[in-house]
Design a protein around this motif. Sequence first.
Motif, PDB file in Angstrom:
ATOM      1  N   GLN A  30      39.017  -6.016  20.097  1.00 34.82           N
ATOM      2  CA  GLN A  30      39.134  -5.026  20.706  1.00 34.82           C
ATOM      3  C   GLN A  30      37.794  -3.932  20.499  1.00 34.82           C
ATOM      4  N   GLY A  31      38.062  -2.950  21.436  1.00 38.48           N
ATOM      5  CA  GLY A  31      36.686  -1.984  21.468  1.00 38.48           C
ATOM      6  C   GLY A  31      35.561  -2.716  21.716  1.00 38.48           C
ATOM      7  N   HIS A  32      34.767  -2.353  20.750  1.00 43.37           N
ATOM      8  CA  HIS A  32      33.331  -2.672  21.010  1.00 43.37           C
ATOM      9  C   HIS A  32      33.053  -4.276  20.160  1.00 43.37           C
ATOM     10  N   ASP A  33      33.885  -4.700  19.816  1.00 42.91           N
ATOM     11  CA  ASP A  33      33.952  -6.083  19.004  1.00 42.91           C
ATOM     12  C   ASP A  33      33.652  -7.101  19.692  1.00 42.91           C
ATOM     13  N   LEU A  34      32.768  -8.077  19.193  1.00 47.66           N
ATOM     14  CA  LEU A  34      32.740  -9.499  19.361  1.00 47.66           C
ATOM     15  C   LEU A  34      33.539 -10.308  18.360  1.00 47.66           C
ATOM     16  N   LEU A  35      34.027 -11.372  18.683  1.00 45.55           N
ATOM     17  CA  LEU A  35      34.505 -12.484  17.918  1.00 45.55           C
ATOM     18  C   LEU A  35      33.556 -13.532  17.845  1.00 45.55           C
ATOM     19  N   ILE A  36      32.969 -13.900  16.554  1.00 45.98           N
ATOM     20  CA  ILE A  36      31.848 -14.652  16.587  1.00 45.98           C
ATOM     21  C   ILE A  36      32.284 -16.066  15.729  1.00 45.98           C
ATOM     22  N   ARG A  37      31.893 -17.186  16.135  1.00 43.79           N
ATOM     23  CA  ARG A  37      31.884 -18.292  15.481  1.00 43.79           C
ATOM     24  C   ARG A  37      30.871 -18.505  14.600  1.00 43.79           C
ATOM     25  N   VAL A  38      30.920 -18.523  13.285  1.00 43.50           N
ATOM     26  CA  VAL A  38      29.812 -18.222  12.462  1.00 43.50           C
ATOM     27  C   VAL A  38      28.888 -19.624  12.009  1.00 43.50           C
ATOM     28  N   PRO A  85      37.088  -5.179  25.041  1.00 47.68           N
ATOM     29  CA  PRO A  85      36.845  -4.628  26.567  1.00 47.68           C
ATOM     30  C   PRO A  85      35.863  -3.614  26.520  1.00 47.68           C
ATOM     31  N   SER A  86      35.333  -2.966  25.452  1.00 44.86           N
ATOM     32  CA  SER A  86      34.520  -1.851  25.484  1.00 44.86           C
ATOM     33  C   SER A  86      33.316  -2.152  25.591  1.00 44.86           C
ATOM     34  N   VAL A  87      32.914  -3.553  25.271  1.00 47.44           N
ATOM     35  CA  VAL A  87      31.353  -3.987  25.257  1.00 47.44           C
ATOM     36  C   VAL A  87      30.886  -3.935  26.887  1.00 47.44           C
ATOM     37  N   PRO A  88      29.833  -3.515  27.087  1.00 43.75           N
ATOM     38  CA  PRO A  88      29.361  -3.396  28.259  1.00 43.75           C
ATOM     39  C   PRO A  88      29.241  -4.763  29.115  1.00 43.75           C
ATOM     40  N   SER A  89      29.713  -4.543  30.594  1.00 45.52           N
ATOM     41  CA  SER A  89      29.823  -5.910  31.232  1.00 45.52           C
ATOM     42  C   SER A  89      28.580  -6.466  31.254  1.00 45.52           C
ATOM     43  N   GLY A  90      28.290  -7.948  30.977  1.00 45.31           N
ATOM     44  CA  GLY A  90      27.165  -8.663  31.069  1.00 45.31           C
ATOM     45  C   GLY A  90      26.312  -8.606  30.059  1.00 45.31           C
ATOM     46  N   LEU A  91      26.643  -7.802  28.830  1.00 47.37           N
ATOM     47  CA  LEU A  91      25.746  -7.918  27.752  1.00 47.37           C
ATOM     48  C   LEU A  91      25.637  -9.033  26.970  1.00 47.37           C
ATOM     49  N   ALA A 118      29.510  -5.128  18.435  1.00 47.27           N
ATOM     50  CA  ALA A 118      28.706  -5.605  19.319  1.00 47.27           C
ATOM     51  C   ALA A 118      27.326  -4.937  19.700  1.00 47.27           C
ATOM     52  N   ARG A 119      27.490  -3.430  18.920  1.00 46.29           N
ATOM     53  CA  ARG A 119      26.116  -2.632  18.835  1.00 46.29           C
ATOM     54  C   ARG A 119      25.264  -3.027  17.751  1.00 46.29           C
ATOM     55  N   SER A 120      25.645  -4.056  16.914  1.00 43.95           N
ATOM     56  CA  SER A 120      24.917  -4.629  16.054  1.00 43.95           C
ATOM     57  C   SER A 120      24.527  -6.039  15.994  1.00 43.95           C
ATOM     58  N   GLY A 285      23.187   0.382   5.539  1.00 45.82           N
ATOM     59  CA  GLY A 285      24.601   0.509   5.784  1.00 45.82           C
ATOM     60  C   GLY A 285      24.853   1.855   5.964  1.00 45.82           C
ATOM     61  N   THR A 286      23.926   2.786   6.054  1.00 42.45           N
ATOM     62  CA  THR A 286      24.427   4.180   6.488  1.00 42.45           C
ATOM     63  C   THR A 286      25.189   4.422   7.647  1.00 42.45           C
ATOM     64  N   LYS A 287      24.155   3.892   8.786  1.00 44.16           N
ATOM     65  CA  LYS A 287      24.763   4.005  10.309  1.00 44.16           C
ATOM     66  C   LYS A 287      26.170   3.552  10.417  1.00 44.16           C
ATOM     67  N   PRO A 288      26.648   2.356  10.145  1.00 45.02           N
ATOM     68  CA  PRO A 288      27.835   1.651  10.395  1.00 45.02           C
ATOM     69  C   PRO A 288      28.623   2.422   9.253  1.00 45.02           C
ATOM     70  N   TYR A 289      28.634   2.587   8.094  1.00 48.54           N
ATOM     71  CA  TYR A 289      29.252   3.177   7.021  1.00 48.54           C
ATOM     72  C   TYR A 289      30.030   4.727   7.608  1.00 48.54           C
ATOM     73  N   TYR A 290      28.999   5.445   7.921  1.00 49.29           N
ATOM     74  CA  TYR A 290      29.411   6.887   8.784  1.00 49.29           C
ATOM     75  C   TYR A 290      29.620   6.856  10.190  1.00 49.29           C
ATOM     76  N   GLY A 291      29.347   5.702  10.810  1.00 47.27           N
ATOM     77  CA  GLY A 291      29.641   5.799  12.254  1.00 47.27           C
ATOM     78  C   GLY A 291      28.553   6.740  12.964  1.00 47.27           C
ATOM     79  N   VAL A 292      27.414   6.399  12.604  1.00 39.65           N
ATOM     80  CA  VAL A 292      26.260   7.107  13.261  1.00 39.65           C
ATOM     81  C   VAL A 292      25.314   6.076  14.079  1.00 39.65           C
ATOM     82  N   ASP A 293      24.836   6.616  15.237  1.00 36.87           N
ATOM     83  CA  ASP A 293      23.567   5.972  15.805  1.00 36.87           C
ATOM     84  C   ASP A 293      23.507   4.373  15.714  1.00 36.87           C
ATOM     85  N   LEU A 294      25.072   4.159  16.155  1.00 40.94           N
ATOM     86  CA  LEU A 294      25.378   2.628  16.020  1.00 40.94           C
ATOM     87  C   LEU A 294      24.612   1.631  17.028  1.00 40.94           C
ATOM     88  N   ASP A 295      24.218   2.213  18.104  1.00 41.50           N
ATOM     89  CA  ASP A 295      23.168   1.239  19.102  1.00 41.50           C
ATOM     90  C   ASP A 295      21.903   0.970  18.481  1.00 41.50           C
TER      91      ASP A 295
END
Length: 360
Positions: A30-38, A85-91, A118-120, A285-295
């Motif tokens: 959902q959102g910006h997520d990707l499901l990845i096969r590790v 659904p929130s991941v930019p199309s074509g990325l 997906a932003r990481s 981890g500061t950026k994902p932990y606090y939700g800042v500058d994620l791109d």
Amino acid sequence: MAQMKAIAVQTYGPIENLVPVTLPKPPSPQGHDLLIRVKASSVNPVDTKVRAGIYDDYPDYYERAPSLPQVLGFDGAGTVEAIGPSVPSGLFTPGDSVFYLGSPTRPGANAQFQLVDARSVAAKPQRLDFVEAAALPLTWLTAWEALVERMAIPEGERAGIVIVNGAGGVGSVALQIARRVLRLPVVVATAGRPETESFAREMGATHIVNHREDVGAQVKALELEVPIKYVFITHTPTSGYLKPAAEMCAPFGKVCSIVQDQELGKMYGTEFMAKSLTFVWALVGTKPYYGVDLDSHGNLLRDLAKWIDEGKVQCHLKQRLPLTNDGLRKAHQIIEGGRAIGKVGLGVEVDDLKEEDAFA
């Protein structure tokens, strides 16, 4: 509900608490997520600290950490299975080979499947395999944030930097950034063994000093033509390097550490105030932990992939292990032993392992 195999810590404590488990497969992204096969992961000191129950970079970490059994693994590489659904199309498209940094508060890469913002995430460097790619994200992003964002070192500055533990995972990356990207004329690394000295020079060190001896006196004896304006501490204890860092640094210099320390009161009595020095922390981890500058993480990983494929910088993977419970336990032992060089990576096809037998 669909299931997946994983390796997790059942109860925080010793290495033996890492065990194979069966968990629910993550749901559709959902959102910006990707499901990845590790396909691969790697181990960093943070993995061993979290597993042991002693991780303290965030005061409320264990209140926000995934519930037990907790899947660790902050670095990963694999293939995209599904796209939110929130991941930019074509990325990204299903089947893409990617590498990424996970979040401190979400399940990690030691599982067959993982949801990742997906932003990481970025396309895997073409010249690297999955294990090599999985060795990169945490250390590269840490070193970049320390040197470029926190200490704000300008490209081509006529200044020098001292990097403590130049052969370590973060240190060996910092050497490359300092020498090959920022093009500093003097990059001093600390090392204590012939093999770590050799690796540090391969990564970009122009000078080596022995961290078992007086680092400040050794740097002074080098009679460098440019001032040391930066010190990057990547090895414990931070407090033990404050006095020599203050001695080495030119006035208005900057010192950055990535190693938590309860004894930072030892800054008193050094030249930190006399020289108007700056001390800063860098925690990837500061950026994902606090939700800042994620791109920013995904953007840098795309730059890194380009530099790798151009040959500007290189992968610092030094040891491969199968991505099994025994392999992961061995990787934790290597990191906790304190003598690792570069990175230790794990893959689903290492040592003739079949992918279907991984994570067990």
